[in-house]
Write a protein that holds these residues in place. Sequence first.
Motif, PDB file in Angstrom:
ATOM      1  N   SER A 155       0.831  -1.198   0.000  1.00  0.00           N
ATOM      2  CA  SER A 155       0.000   0.000   0.000  1.00  0.00           C
ATOM      3  C   SER A 155       0.868   1.251   0.000  1.00  0.00           C
ATOM      4  O   SER A 155       1.730   1.415   0.872  1.00  0.00           O
ATOM      5  CB  SER A 155      -0.915   0.005   1.229  1.00  0.00           C
ATOM      6  OG  SER A 155      -1.473   1.284   1.437  1.00  0.00           O
ATOM      7  N   PRO A 193      -3.311  -6.849   1.606  1.00  0.00           N
ATOM      8  CA  PRO A 193      -4.520  -7.530   1.132  1.00  0.00           C
ATOM      9  C   PRO A 193      -5.418  -6.686   0.236  1.00  0.00           C
ATOM     10  O   PRO A 193      -6.107  -7.223  -0.646  1.00  0.00           O
ATOM     11  CB  PRO A 193      -5.239  -7.894   2.431  1.00  0.00           C
ATOM     12  CG  PRO A 193      -4.157  -8.005   3.444  1.00  0.00           C
ATOM     13  CD  PRO A 193      -3.166  -6.944   3.068  1.00  0.00           C
ATOM     14  N   GLU A 194      -5.437  -5.361   0.452  1.00  0.00           N
ATOM     15  CA  GLU A 194      -6.374  -4.514  -0.293  1.00  0.00           C
ATOM     16  C   GLU A 194      -5.880  -4.139  -1.688  1.00  0.00           C
ATOM     17  O   GLU A 194      -6.651  -3.604  -2.509  1.00  0.00           O
ATOM     18  CB  GLU A 194      -6.659  -3.228   0.500  1.00  0.00           C
ATOM     19  CG  GLU A 194      -5.543  -2.191   0.508  1.00  0.00           C
ATOM     20  CD  GLU A 194      -4.448  -2.433   1.530  1.00  0.00           C
ATOM     21  OE1 GLU A 194      -3.720  -1.475   1.851  1.00  0.00           O
ATOM     22  OE2 GLU A 194      -4.324  -3.581   2.009  1.00  0.00           O
ATOM     23  N   THR A 199      -5.197 -10.823  -3.937  1.00  0.00           N
ATOM     24  CA  THR A 199      -6.064 -11.913  -3.503  1.00  0.00           C
ATOM     25  C   THR A 199      -6.991 -12.305  -4.644  1.00  0.00           C
ATOM     26  O   THR A 199      -7.064 -11.635  -5.671  1.00  0.00           O
ATOM     27  CB  THR A 199      -6.886 -11.503  -2.269  1.00  0.00           C
ATOM     28  OG1 THR A 199      -7.686 -10.355  -2.590  1.00  0.00           O
ATOM     29  CG2 THR A 199      -5.974 -11.161  -1.095  1.00  0.00           C
ATOM     30  N   THR A 220       0.111  -2.281   4.952  1.00  0.00           N
ATOM     31  CA  THR A 220      -1.268  -2.366   4.496  1.00  0.00           C
ATOM     32  C   THR A 220      -2.179  -1.380   5.213  1.00  0.00           C
ATOM     33  O   THR A 220      -2.005  -1.118   6.400  1.00  0.00           O
ATOM     34  CB  THR A 220      -1.796  -3.804   4.693  1.00  0.00           C
ATOM     35  OG1 THR A 220      -3.190  -3.846   4.384  1.00  0.00           O
ATOM     36  CG2 THR A 220      -1.616  -4.289   6.135  1.00  0.00           C
ATOM     37  N   ASP A 221      -3.158  -0.877   4.459  1.00  0.00           N
ATOM     38  CA  ASP A 221      -4.216  -0.035   5.007  1.00  0.00           C
ATOM     39  C   ASP A 221      -5.542  -0.791   4.976  1.00  0.00           C
ATOM     40  O   ASP A 221      -6.611  -0.185   4.992  1.00  0.00           O
ATOM     41  CB  ASP A 221      -4.316   1.262   4.201  1.00  0.00           C
ATOM     42  CG  ASP A 221      -5.040   2.367   4.946  1.00  0.00           C
ATOM     43  OD1 ASP A 221      -4.729   2.582   6.134  1.00  0.00           O
ATOM     44  OD2 ASP A 221      -5.927   3.018   4.345  1.00  0.00           O
ATOM     45  N   ALA A 222      -5.462  -2.113   4.940  1.00  0.00           N
ATOM     46  CA  ALA A 222      -6.661  -2.937   4.787  1.00  0.00           C
ATOM     47  C   ALA A 222      -7.586  -2.846   5.994  1.00  0.00           C
ATOM     48  O   ALA A 222      -7.153  -2.597   7.121  1.00  0.00           O
ATOM     49  CB  ALA A 222      -6.265  -4.398   4.565  1.00  0.00           C
ATOM     50  N   SER A 223      -8.860  -3.078   5.737  1.00  0.00           N
ATOM     51  CA  SER A 223      -9.825  -3.246   6.820  1.00  0.00           C
ATOM     52  C   SER A 223      -9.645  -4.614   7.442  1.00  0.00           C
ATOM     53  O   SER A 223      -8.964  -5.492   6.891  1.00  0.00           O
ATOM     54  CB  SER A 223     -11.248  -3.123   6.269  1.00  0.00           C
ATOM     55  OG  SER A 223     -11.531  -4.216   5.402  1.00  0.00           O
ATOM     56  N   GLU A 225     -11.950  -6.773   7.614  1.00  0.00           N
ATOM     57  CA  GLU A 225     -12.651  -7.717   6.743  1.00  0.00           C
ATOM     58  C   GLU A 225     -11.764  -8.139   5.569  1.00  0.00           C
ATOM     59  O   GLU A 225     -11.715  -9.322   5.204  1.00  0.00           O
ATOM     60  CB  GLU A 225     -13.950  -7.095   6.224  1.00  0.00           C
ATOM     61  CG  GLU A 225     -15.016  -6.875   7.275  1.00  0.00           C
ATOM     62  CD  GLU A 225     -14.807  -5.622   8.109  1.00  0.00           C
ATOM     63  OE1 GLU A 225     -15.539  -5.428   9.092  1.00  0.00           O
ATOM     64  OE2 GLU A 225     -13.896  -4.819   7.767  1.00  0.00           O
ATOM     65  N   GLN A 226     -11.068  -7.176   4.978  1.00  0.00           N
ATOM     66  CA  GLN A 226     -10.147  -7.515   3.881  1.00  0.00           C
ATOM     67  C   GLN A 226      -9.017  -8.408   4.371  1.00  0.00           C
ATOM     68  O   GLN A 226      -8.609  -9.353   3.678  1.00  0.00           O
ATOM     69  CB  GLN A 226      -9.579  -6.239   3.269  1.00  0.00           C
ATOM     70  CG  GLN A 226     -10.578  -5.426   2.463  1.00  0.00           C
ATOM     71  CD  GLN A 226     -10.019  -4.077   2.064  1.00  0.00           C
ATOM     72  OE1 GLN A 226      -9.420  -3.371   2.886  1.00  0.00           O
ATOM     73  NE2 GLN A 226     -10.195  -3.694   0.804  1.00  0.00           N
ATOM     74  N   THR A 227      -8.525  -8.113   5.564  1.00  0.00           N
ATOM     75  CA  THR A 227      -7.442  -8.926   6.122  1.00  0.00           C
ATOM     76  C   THR A 227      -7.928 -10.325   6.450  1.00  0.00           C
ATOM     77  O   THR A 227      -7.250 -11.320   6.151  1.00  0.00           O
ATOM     78  CB  THR A 227      -6.858  -8.253   7.375  1.00  0.00           C
ATOM     79  OG1 THR A 227      -6.531  -6.896   7.072  1.00  0.00           O
ATOM     80  CG2 THR A 227      -5.615  -8.977   7.855  1.00  0.00           C
TER      81      THR A 227
END
Length: 433
Positions: A155, A193-194, A199, A220-223, A225-227
């Motif tokens: 990210s 992941p985002e 993925t 990562t700046d993933a949520s 849920e994304q993680t």
Amino acid sequence: MTSNAAPQPIVPSSAGAARSALRGRVVTPQEVLEDGVVVLDGAKIAWVGDRRDAAAAGYGAEVEAAEAPVDGQVVLPGLVELHNHGGGGASFPDAEDAEQALVAVREHRRHGTTSLVASLVTAERETLLRRVATLADLGDAGEIAGIHLEGPFLSEVRCGAQNPHDMLAGDAELVRAIAEAGRGHFRTMTFAPEVPGNTGPGGVVETLVEVGAIPSIGHTDASSEQTDAAIVEGVAALAARRAAQAAAGEPVGPAPRLTATHLFNGMRPLHHRAPGPVAACLAAAARGELVVELVADGTHLAAGTVRSVFELVGPDAIVLVTDAMAAAGMADGTYQLGPMAVTVADGVARLDDGTPEGSIAGGTFHLLDVVRATTGFGIPLVDAVKAASYTPAGVLGRSDIGALEAGRRADVVVTDADLTPLAVWRGGAPVTD
């Protein structure tokens, strides 16, 4: 405070003979033997136990001949590092040949890291492939335990000390090209992941597992849920590959686990209404699906953070790392980390980005320094050592290193009571350079 002085030679008992013994506070994966003995037999560990049991086990002569330990002497397994960009003035992302890279390997080996995974940073494609090929030469020579790529599928929002302009969407073909250049030494890659392409079917996670590398969540700046979704995908891919290996009659060890690259650092912070990747990774670690890296050097993480993670998931799900760069073991000054200029002041490396306090740009500790800092935070010695040896060896699928146990490779570190290294052995041979 880092231990920059080179270890001083200690001659084990029966020097020149097949067997020799070392005495002291011996740290095994389960306990500290206060009056312990480690018997070396050539390149292997022959026996580990309490000194009073040595004679009955057939090692009385070796123990009798052993040099008396210095006050408080500690005998540790050779440490295993999964995330290391360099040291001794040399940088893996900048090394033009294997000899340059070996300078960093030797710097950390002298200070107790007998198995090291060399880490690269985000760079453009051709540079990455050249650097991977260079490090594969060290892998072929048995000098490193593998190659880690920290990027380029990261990210830009959480780029840390890496160049955001070289970061890419997930590219399965590039993963395969890296694996080919790595010639069997490509062990792990950090991904966000985002980021698109990382993925899903045919993505980076699936391809990493296909080529035998471990997906590692980071930068990562993933949520959450994304993680979570990335973890589910990665766990399923690892399980499917392991099942296929077993069906083909290939030997399989314990179930492999994902990792999280330097948990907390380079990640969206934990918030009670937006838990992000940190909460998801901790939950997965508690379930036994993932191992978290901690840069427990007192700069990257507060002592209370380190204690909390150990209490939450335990040393079986934690890998202590240095995230070291070229300045490890060196004086303050200016260094390179790939294309990024870094200034080290008072032992802290920061990016020269024009701000009063730039991003932390890797570490300057040896792994033994991280173990020392971790015990200073209140973590028991046996847990800190386990997280710097046994657990990372398990992540690599290695049962021959990472512990003082009979049958494992004779990788041993002897320290004083303050965990300053006195001597190091790798494969039963003293480390002298």
